[in-house]
Design a protein around this motif. Structure first.
Motif, PDB file in Angstrom:
ATOM      1  N   GLN A 214       0.827  -1.207   0.000  1.00  0.00           N
ATOM      2  CA  GLN A 214       0.000   0.000   0.000  1.00  0.00           C
ATOM      3  C   GLN A 214       0.858   1.252   0.000  1.00  0.00           C
ATOM      4  N   LEU A 215       1.897   1.247   0.824  1.00  0.00           N
ATOM      5  CA  LEU A 215       2.771   2.417   0.908  1.00  0.00           C
ATOM      6  C   LEU A 215       3.523   2.644  -0.405  1.00  0.00           C
ATOM      7  N   LEU A 216       3.841   1.558  -1.089  1.00  0.00           N
ATOM      8  CA  LEU A 216       4.500   1.674  -2.389  1.00  0.00           C
ATOM      9  C   LEU A 216       3.613   2.440  -3.363  1.00  0.00           C
ATOM     10  N   TYR A 217       2.304   2.085  -3.396  1.00  0.00           N
ATOM     11  CA  TYR A 217       1.369   2.808  -4.255  1.00  0.00           C
ATOM     12  C   TYR A 217       1.303   4.283  -3.855  1.00  0.00           C
ATOM     13  N   LEU A 218       1.235   4.541  -2.554  1.00  0.00           N
ATOM     14  CA  LEU A 218       1.097   5.907  -2.070  1.00  0.00           C
ATOM     15  C   LEU A 218       2.341   6.741  -2.375  1.00  0.00           C
ATOM     16  N   ARG A 219       3.511   6.143  -2.179  1.00  0.00           N
ATOM     17  CA  ARG A 219       4.747   6.869  -2.505  1.00  0.00           C
ATOM     18  C   ARG A 219       4.785   7.254  -3.982  1.00  0.00           C
ATOM     19  N   GLU A 220       4.369   6.320  -4.836  1.00  0.00           N
ATOM     20  CA  GLU A 220       4.403   6.589  -6.270  1.00  0.00           C
ATOM     21  C   GLU A 220       3.407   7.689  -6.643  1.00  0.00           C
ATOM     22  N   LEU A 221       2.228   7.672  -6.012  1.00  0.00           N
ATOM     23  CA  LEU A 221       1.251   8.736  -6.256  1.00  0.00           C
ATOM     24  C   LEU A 221       1.800  10.089  -5.823  1.00  0.00           C
ATOM     25  N   LEU A 222       2.442  10.118  -4.669  1.00  0.00           N
ATOM     26  CA  LEU A 222       3.036  11.365  -4.200  1.00  0.00           C
ATOM     27  C   LEU A 222       4.141  11.840  -5.136  1.00  0.00           C
ATOM     28  N   ARG A 223       4.943  10.911  -5.615  1.00  0.00           N
ATOM     29  CA  ARG A 223       6.039  11.261  -6.526  1.00  0.00           C
ATOM     30  C   ARG A 223       5.513  11.901  -7.803  1.00  0.00           C
ATOM     31  N   LEU A 224       4.352  11.432  -8.246  1.00  0.00           N
ATOM     32  CA  LEU A 224       3.788  11.931  -9.499  1.00  0.00           C
ATOM     33  C   LEU A 224       2.955  13.197  -9.318  1.00  0.00           C
ATOM     34  N   THR A 225       2.284  13.317  -8.174  1.00  0.00           N
ATOM     35  CA  THR A 225       1.311  14.399  -8.015  1.00  0.00           C
ATOM     36  C   THR A 225       1.733  15.494  -7.034  1.00  0.00           C
ATOM     37  N   HIS A 226       2.614  15.179  -6.093  1.00  0.00           N
ATOM     38  CA  HIS A 226       3.051  16.166  -5.095  1.00  0.00           C
ATOM     39  C   HIS A 226       4.571  16.073  -4.963  1.00  0.00           C
ATOM     40  N   VAL A 227       5.240  16.562  -5.984  1.00  0.00           N
ATOM     41  CA  VAL A 227       6.685  16.375  -6.086  1.00  0.00           C
ATOM     42  C   VAL A 227       7.429  16.998  -4.911  1.00  0.00           C
ATOM     43  N   ARG A 228       7.057  18.204  -4.523  1.00  0.00           N
ATOM     44  CA  ARG A 228       7.774  18.885  -3.433  1.00  0.00           C
ATOM     45  C   ARG A 228       7.652  18.128  -2.121  1.00  0.00           C
ATOM     46  N   PHE A 229       6.440  17.655  -1.836  1.00  0.00           N
ATOM     47  CA  PHE A 229       6.251  16.917  -0.592  1.00  0.00           C
ATOM     48  C   PHE A 229       7.015  15.594  -0.634  1.00  0.00           C
ATOM     49  N   TYR A 230       6.984  14.937  -1.785  1.00  0.00           N
ATOM     50  CA  TYR A 230       7.728  13.687  -1.930  1.00  0.00           C
ATOM     51  C   TYR A 230       9.220  13.932  -1.723  1.00  0.00           C
ATOM     52  N   GLN A 231       9.751  14.995  -2.305  1.00  0.00           N
ATOM     53  CA  GLN A 231      11.165  15.306  -2.134  1.00  0.00           C
ATOM     54  C   GLN A 231      11.493  15.618  -0.676  1.00  0.00           C
ATOM     55  N   SER A 235      14.172  13.671   1.654  1.00  0.00           N
ATOM     56  CA  SER A 235      15.228  14.375   2.388  1.00  0.00           C
ATOM     57  C   SER A 235      15.299  13.943   3.846  1.00  0.00           C
ATOM     58  N   LEU A 236      14.205  13.396   4.364  1.00  0.00           N
ATOM     59  CA  LEU A 236      14.183  12.923   5.752  1.00  0.00           C
ATOM     60  C   LEU A 236      14.840  11.557   5.902  1.00  0.00           C
ATOM     61  N   GLY A 237      15.129  10.921   4.788  1.00  0.00           N
ATOM     62  CA  GLY A 237      15.762   9.615   4.826  1.00  0.00           C
ATOM     63  C   GLY A 237      14.743   8.498   4.923  1.00  0.00           C
ATOM     64  N   GLU A 238      15.190   7.357   5.360  1.00  0.00           N
ATOM     65  CA  GLU A 238      14.331   6.164   5.414  1.00  0.00           C
ATOM     66  C   GLU A 238      13.105   6.369   6.288  1.00  0.00           C
ATOM     67  N   ASP A 239      13.263   7.084   7.394  1.00  0.00           N
ATOM     68  CA  ASP A 239      12.126   7.308   8.291  1.00  0.00           C
ATOM     69  C   ASP A 239      11.002   8.057   7.585  1.00  0.00           C
ATOM     70  N   GLY A 240      11.362   9.027   6.763  1.00  0.00           N
ATOM     71  CA  GLY A 240      10.345   9.789   6.057  1.00  0.00           C
ATOM     72  C   GLY A 240       9.554   8.947   5.087  1.00  0.00           C
ATOM     73  N   LEU A 241      10.246   8.083   4.358  1.00  0.00           N
ATOM     74  CA  LEU A 241       9.576   7.256   3.359  1.00  0.00           C
ATOM     75  C   LEU A 241       8.798   6.094   3.971  1.00  0.00           C
ATOM     76  N   GLN A 242       9.002   5.826   5.256  1.00  0.00           N
ATOM     77  CA  GLN A 242       8.165   4.824   5.923  1.00  0.00           C
ATOM     78  C   GLN A 242       6.741   5.333   6.116  1.00  0.00           C
ATOM     79  N   MET A 243       6.570   6.648   6.148  1.00  0.00           N
ATOM     80  CA  MET A 243       5.247   7.284   6.187  1.00  0.00           C
ATOM     81  C   MET A 243       4.366   6.711   7.292  1.00  0.00           C
TER      82      MET A 243
END
Length: 279
Positions: A214-231, A235-243
């Motif tokens: 599920q998180l994989l889908y969400l990360r990809e959606l964020l990467r495509l639709t909310h680039v700044r937030f994804y970046q 920048s927060l490292g692994e903890d940030g991408l654990q969401m």
């Protein structure tokens, strides 16, 4: 986000724009009204079969379902009933499934003392704690010794017997409760819940591999639709991408993030599978 208090470091999310401008919504967003009794009946032929299924799913996706017919329509969305089934066939199915449900319950009640101790430790202890605090503000579950709470308890215990690989995880009661409150019948609710757990990626179990998908889908959606937030997350490292802040959203299908009426409207849009099998 906003700061909760100056002496605290925790943050909470607030809804900045409760309504989107028309330029940011789907062009067909305002073309469909909520599916009411008359519109629903127009989709049923003389045998009770659903006609123009695609149009029905589209109408539900954009307009939702009137509360008065949710109990009748949800079993189709949750694939308990086939759209091709006749009214007569659905009644026969209900009788067959009620018998199967009774057999599952009898299997649970016939456990050996050793099996029961293991079941209580792994499943029943948690179920018993969860059901008494699930949706108690809802009139359907309100009050002491409410038989509907006991029905929810039996559904969850029996599901753990039916599908021991999944068993029970905290949060499942939050998914069963609205279905029971609309469908009303215990056996029908059980099989709708089975369909929910089997046939949609909208529900994610707490198992690591399911949540990660599920998180994989969400990360990809964020990467495509909310680039700044994804970046920012990157920048927060692994903890940030654990969401971690998203886990409850996914487990409970946003039920605690929105008022109940809005949450159930989201559920219906997802169950409609209008824009794809997994949407």
């Amino acid at each position: 986000m906003k700061q909760v208090a100056p002496d605290k470091t925790c943050m909470q999310f607030s809804i900045r724009r409760p309504k989107l401008p028309s330029s940011e919504t789907h062009p067909e967003e305002s073309m469909y009204k909520r599916l009411g009794v008359s519109a629903w009946l127009n989709h049923l032929n003389e045998l009770g079969q659903v006609e123009e299924e695609y149009k029905l799913r589209k109408a539900i996706f954009f307009g939702g379902i009137d509360v008065s017919i949710r109990g009748e329509v949800w079993p189709f969305l949750l694939r308990y009933y086939s759209h091709e089934s006749t009214s007569e066939e659905r009644e026969a199915l209900r009788l067959q499934k009620r018998k199967e449900y009774s057999e599952i319950q009898q299997k649970r009640l016939s456990m050996t003392p050793e099996e029961h101790r293991a079941f209580w430790r792994n499943v029943q202890f948690t179920v018993d704690k969860d059901v008494v605090r699930t949706d108690r503000n809802n009139q359907f579950f309100r009050g002491e010794d409410n038989p509907n709470v006991e029905s929810m308890r039996r559904i969850l215990l029996n599901y753990a017997v039916y599908n021991p690989a999944v068993g029970y995880s905290q949060g499942m009661s939050d998914l069963v409760a609205p279905i029971l409150a609309e469908v009303l019948d215990e056996s029908d609710t059980f099989w709708c819940f089975v369909g929910l757990m089997q046939n949609t990626i909208f529900v994610s179990s707490p198992r690591d591999e399911d949540m990660e998908k599920q998180l994989l889908y969400l990360r990809e959606l964020l990467r495509l639709t909310h680039v700044r937030f994804y970046q920012h997350l990157v920048s927060l490292g692994e903890d940030g991408l654990q969401m971690l802040f998203c886990h409850r959203w996914l487990l409970l299908c946003f039920k605690r993030e929105f008022p109940e009426a809005e949450a159930l409207r989201i559920w219906e849009a997802c169950w409609a599978h209008y824009q794809g099998a997994d949407v």
